[in-house]
Enzyme design. Sequence first.
Site, PDB file in Angstrom:
ATOM      1  N   SER A  21      24.965  26.968  14.458  1.00 31.20           N
ATOM      2  CA  SER A  21      24.523  28.237  15.056  1.00 31.20           C
ATOM      3  C   SER A  21      23.967  29.174  13.995  1.00 31.20           C
ATOM      4  CB  SER A  21      25.687  28.943  15.763  1.00 31.20           C
ATOM      5  OG  SER A  21      26.129  28.186  16.846  1.00 31.20           O
ATOM      6  N   THR A  63      20.495  40.083  23.668  1.00 38.32           N
ATOM      7  CA  THR A  63      21.423  40.245  24.796  1.00 38.32           C
ATOM      8  C   THR A  63      22.072  41.630  24.826  1.00 38.32           C
ATOM      9  OG1 THR A  63      21.905  37.898  24.719  1.00 38.32           O
ATOM     10  CG2 THR A  63      23.510  39.265  25.863  1.00 38.32           C
ATOM     11  N   GLU A  64      22.233  42.125  26.055  1.00 39.76           N
ATOM     12  CA  GLU A  64      22.967  43.394  26.260  1.00 39.76           C
ATOM     13  C   GLU A  64      24.083  43.147  27.270  1.00 39.76           C
ATOM     14  OE1 GLU A  64      20.166  46.517  27.081  1.00 39.76           O
ATOM     15  OE2 GLU A  64      19.040  46.093  25.236  1.00 39.76           O
ATOM     16  N   TRP A 115      27.187  40.301  21.721  1.00 33.82           N
ATOM     17  CA  TRP A 115      27.261  38.859  21.487  1.00 33.82           C
ATOM     18  C   TRP A 115      26.210  38.396  20.483  1.00 33.82           C
ATOM     19  CZ3 TRP A 115      31.697  37.498  23.178  1.00 33.82           C
ATOM     20  CH2 TRP A 115      32.174  37.965  24.410  1.00 33.82           C
ATOM     21  N   ALA A 119      14.971  27.596  19.113  1.00 37.61           N
ATOM     22  CA  ALA A 119      16.409  27.451  18.860  1.00 37.61           C
ATOM     23  C   ALA A 119      17.029  26.453  19.841  1.00 37.61           C
ATOM     24  CB  ALA A 119      17.087  28.803  18.969  1.00 37.61           C
ATOM     25  N   ARG A 120      16.576  26.467  21.083  1.00 39.83           N
ATOM     26  CA  ARG A 120      17.136  25.542  22.088  1.00 39.83           C
ATOM     27  C   ARG A 120      16.822  24.100  21.736  1.00 39.83           C
ATOM     28  NH1 ARG A 120      14.972  29.344  27.100  1.00 39.83           N
ATOM     29  NH2 ARG A 120      16.705  30.811  27.042  1.00 39.83           N
ATOM     30  N   LEU A 129      43.227  11.440  23.128  1.00 38.45           N
ATOM     31  CA  LEU A 129      44.132  11.656  21.984  1.00 38.45           C
ATOM     32  C   LEU A 129      45.532  12.064  22.431  1.00 38.45           C
ATOM     33  CD1 LEU A 129      41.633  13.722  19.787  1.00 38.45           C
ATOM     34  CD2 LEU A 129      42.392  11.391  19.327  1.00 38.45           C
ATOM     35  N   GLU A 154      21.776  31.043  24.646  1.00 38.94           N
ATOM     36  CA  GLU A 154      20.394  30.508  24.668  1.00 38.94           C
ATOM     37  C   GLU A 154      20.036  29.984  26.051  1.00 38.94           C
ATOM     38  OE1 GLU A 154      18.454  30.244  21.861  1.00 38.94           O
ATOM     39  OE2 GLU A 154      19.887  30.563  20.254  1.00 38.94           O
ATOM     40  N   PHE A 180      14.605  32.785  40.138  1.00 37.24           N
ATOM     41  CA  PHE A 180      15.526  33.729  39.482  1.00 37.24           C
ATOM     42  C   PHE A 180      14.752  34.890  38.916  1.00 37.24           C
ATOM     43  CE2 PHE A 180      14.702  32.363  34.963  1.00 37.24           C
ATOM     44  CZ  PHE A 180      13.933  31.238  35.243  1.00 37.24           C
TER      45      PHE A 180
HETATM   46  C1  LIG Z   1      29.463  33.323  20.849  1.00 41.85           C
HETATM   47  C2  LIG Z   1      28.156  33.802  21.415  1.00 41.85           C
HETATM   48  C3  LIG Z   1      27.068  34.008  20.575  1.00 41.85           C
HETATM   49  C4  LIG Z   1      25.869  34.528  21.089  1.00 41.85           C
HETATM   50  N1  LIG Z   1      24.818  34.789  20.223  1.00 41.85           N
HETATM   51  C5  LIG Z   1      23.732  35.502  20.677  1.00 41.85           C
HETATM   52  C6  LIG Z   1      22.715  35.962  19.767  1.00 41.85           C
HETATM   53  O1  LIG Z   1      22.742  35.668  18.564  1.00 41.85           O
HETATM   54  N2  LIG Z   1      21.725  36.749  20.251  1.00 41.85           N
HETATM   55  C7  LIG Z   1      21.634  37.106  21.578  1.00 41.85           C
HETATM   56  O2  LIG Z   1      20.719  37.837  21.941  1.00 41.85           O
HETATM   57  N3  LIG Z   1      22.570  36.655  22.472  1.00 41.85           N
HETATM   58  C8  LIG Z   1      23.619  35.879  22.056  1.00 41.85           C
HETATM   59  N4  LIG Z   1      24.585  35.450  22.945  1.00 41.85           N
HETATM   60  C9  LIG Z   1      24.499  35.874  24.340  1.00 41.85           C
HETATM   61  C10 LIG Z   1      24.123  34.754  25.309  1.00 41.85           C
HETATM   62  O3  LIG Z   1      22.786  34.376  25.141  1.00 41.85           O
HETATM   63  C11 LIG Z   1      24.441  35.232  26.726  1.00 41.85           C
HETATM   64  O4  LIG Z   1      25.854  35.285  26.824  1.00 41.85           O
HETATM   65  C12 LIG Z   1      23.866  34.338  27.798  1.00 41.85           C
HETATM   66  O5  LIG Z   1      22.476  34.474  27.866  1.00 41.85           O
HETATM   67  C13 LIG Z   1      24.453  34.624  29.183  1.00 41.85           C
HETATM   68  O6  LIG Z   1      24.428  36.001  29.465  1.00 41.85           O
HETATM   69  P1  LIG Z   1      25.771  36.715  30.007  1.00 41.85           P
HETATM   70  O7  LIG Z   1      26.890  36.330  29.139  1.00 41.85           O
HETATM   71  O8  LIG Z   1      25.469  38.166  30.134  1.00 41.85           O
HETATM   72  O9  LIG Z   1      26.017  36.074  31.421  1.00 41.85           O
HETATM   73  P2  LIG Z   1      25.298  36.527  32.812  1.00 41.85           P
HETATM   74  O10 LIG Z   1      23.834  36.622  32.587  1.00 41.85           O
HETATM   75  O11 LIG Z   1      26.002  37.690  33.359  1.00 41.85           O
HETATM   76  O12 LIG Z   1      25.583  35.248  33.732  1.00 41.85           O
HETATM   77  C14 LIG Z   1      26.850  35.048  34.368  1.00 41.85           C
HETATM   78  C15 LIG Z   1      26.778  33.781  35.226  1.00 41.85           C
HETATM   79  O13 LIG Z   1      25.781  33.945  36.236  1.00 41.85           O
HETATM   80  C16 LIG Z   1      24.903  32.825  36.249  1.00 41.85           C
HETATM   81  N5  LIG Z   1      23.566  33.255  36.680  1.00 41.85           N
HETATM   82  C17 LIG Z   1      22.769  34.178  36.098  1.00 41.85           C
HETATM   83  N6  LIG Z   1      21.632  34.336  36.830  1.00 41.85           N
HETATM   84  C18 LIG Z   1      21.703  33.484  37.864  1.00 41.85           C
HETATM   85  C19 LIG Z   1      20.850  33.176  38.982  1.00 41.85           C
HETATM   86  N7  LIG Z   1      19.660  33.758  39.148  1.00 41.85           N
HETATM   87  N8  LIG Z   1      21.267  32.264  39.862  1.00 41.85           N
HETATM   88  C20 LIG Z   1      22.457  31.640  39.717  1.00 41.85           C
HETATM   89  N9  LIG Z   1      23.330  31.888  38.695  1.00 41.85           N
HETATM   90  C21 LIG Z   1      22.950  32.795  37.789  1.00 41.85           C
HETATM   91  C22 LIG Z   1      24.906  32.344  34.804  1.00 41.85           C
HETATM   92  O14 LIG Z   1      24.502  30.991  34.725  1.00 41.85           O
HETATM   93  C23 LIG Z   1      26.379  32.527  34.428  1.00 41.85           C
HETATM   94  O15 LIG Z   1      27.131  31.440  34.882  1.00 41.85           O
HETATM   95  C24 LIG Z   1      25.750  34.826  22.475  1.00 41.85           C
HETATM   96  C25 LIG Z   1      26.836  34.546  23.331  1.00 41.85           C
HETATM   97  C26 LIG Z   1      28.014  34.033  22.816  1.00 41.85           C
HETATM   98  C27 LIG Z   1      29.166  33.759  23.750  1.00 41.85           C
END
Ligand SMILES: Cc1cc2nc3c(=O)[nH]c(=O)nc-3n(C[C@H](O)[C@H](O)[C@H](O)COP(=O)(O)OP(=O)(O)OC[C@H]3O[C@@H](n4cnc5c(N)ncnc54)[C@H](O)[C@@H]3O)c2cc1C
Length: 387
Positions: free
Chosen positions: A95, A136-137, A166, A246-247, A342, A367, A387
Amino acid sequence: MSPPEPVDFFDIRALLDDDERLIRDTVARFVDREVAPLMAECFATERFPSELVARLAELGLFGATLRGYGCAGLSHTAYGLICEELERGDSSIRSCVSVQSSLVMGCIFACGSEEQRSRWLPELARGTKLGCFALTESHGGSDPGRMRTHARRHGGDWVIDGAKLWITNGALEDVAIVWAVTDDGIKAFLVEKGTSGFRSHVIKNKLSLRASSTAELELADVHVPDSARLPDANGLKAALRCLDEARFGIAWGACGAARDCIDTVLSYTQSRELFGRPLSHTQLIQTRLANDVRQLTAAQLLAWRLAKLKEAGAATTAHISLAKWNNVRAALDVARDCRDMLGAAGVTLDHSPMRHMLNLETVITYEGTESIHELIVGRELTGQGAF
Ligand SMILES: Cc1cc2nc3c(=O)[nH]c(=O)nc-3n(C[C@H](O)[C@H](O)[C@H](O)COP(=O)(O)OP(=O)(O)OC[C@H]3O[C@@H](n4cnc5c(N)ncnc54)[C@H](O)[C@@H]3O)c2cc1C
């Protein structure tokens, strides 16, 4: 003819050129000797092993596909192999390299001015500076277009207000690429550590990627000059292009985590005796191992083909989404199955599968979540975004 290696069942190694094999072997040695021995302790204590940053740089692993500016100019296949080997050690290390290489250096390379490239890329390649990518916000990572962080003109400067959540490398970074909405659409800014009003707060108590630094960023009345704006980072599409890079690395990296789990269980079940014979001699364990290797092999071949499409300039966002979704799902299922084989020993940090399994819970979320990648593939198939 020697039997195929279980973790390279379809001999992907034979598809690599000499340089790629050398890169893979070099990174594999580094992971075995310098990364793997640290990871249980780093996971237990929530510590990012910053002592590895200089070594990652020395090996040319930051911005490895970029040309010039002290970068190695390697093929996409080579970058994939690097990600696979690093994630065999721990998803946290991959990462850190993905963020630095694809999201920070890749973004500056693609969207920055010549002055920004010359200033930042050599130092980021040498690892003397680390960066983060702040998109991300709190109100929804899946829907970044609704971001609230905004930047407004103030004479020749910009003033940024908002918060990001995050953010990987977010507490270590020297420079953050901050995405913000302006009167003229979404733009990205290089915000340096120490800028007044810019603060980061480490997020503690994660149960996943515990050896990775993750932070919340606060931007309150942050003034930056117009020269800090990335001139070609315009609109969400620019951010999504960086995420595609990145993906791609994640699709390869997940194979490394799965390989390490399978390796661990192969050796454990050969020495574990139950009912008067090694566990590996039982039919159920063999079918489970075969199923895990089947999933890994499909993921490896998909990653390799994706790299070839990318090298031909033909990899689409949907190709990358399908590979990220498939490979991380496969790795997570494999890690969970290996943890189970295990027995009780699998729930400690003495063996890697549960650590990989927990890490992969983040990898399947960040991502783009699994559902978002399914929706991207669905949009490609039907021509209709859902979406
Ligand atoms: C350890 C860690 C490191 C990270 N690093 C970075 C980083 O370096 N930079 C950065 O910008 N971000 C980072 N992220 C953020 C990450 O990209 C987001 O957490 C991710 O995009 C999901 O957003 P969310 O957590 O707000 O979930 P949400 O967007 O709130 O989604 C919640 C659930 O709803 C589902 N969902 C969303 N939309 C739909 C739809 N239209 N239909 C059906 N289901 C849907 C999702 O699949 C998920 O299961 C990181 C996250 C973690 C945990």
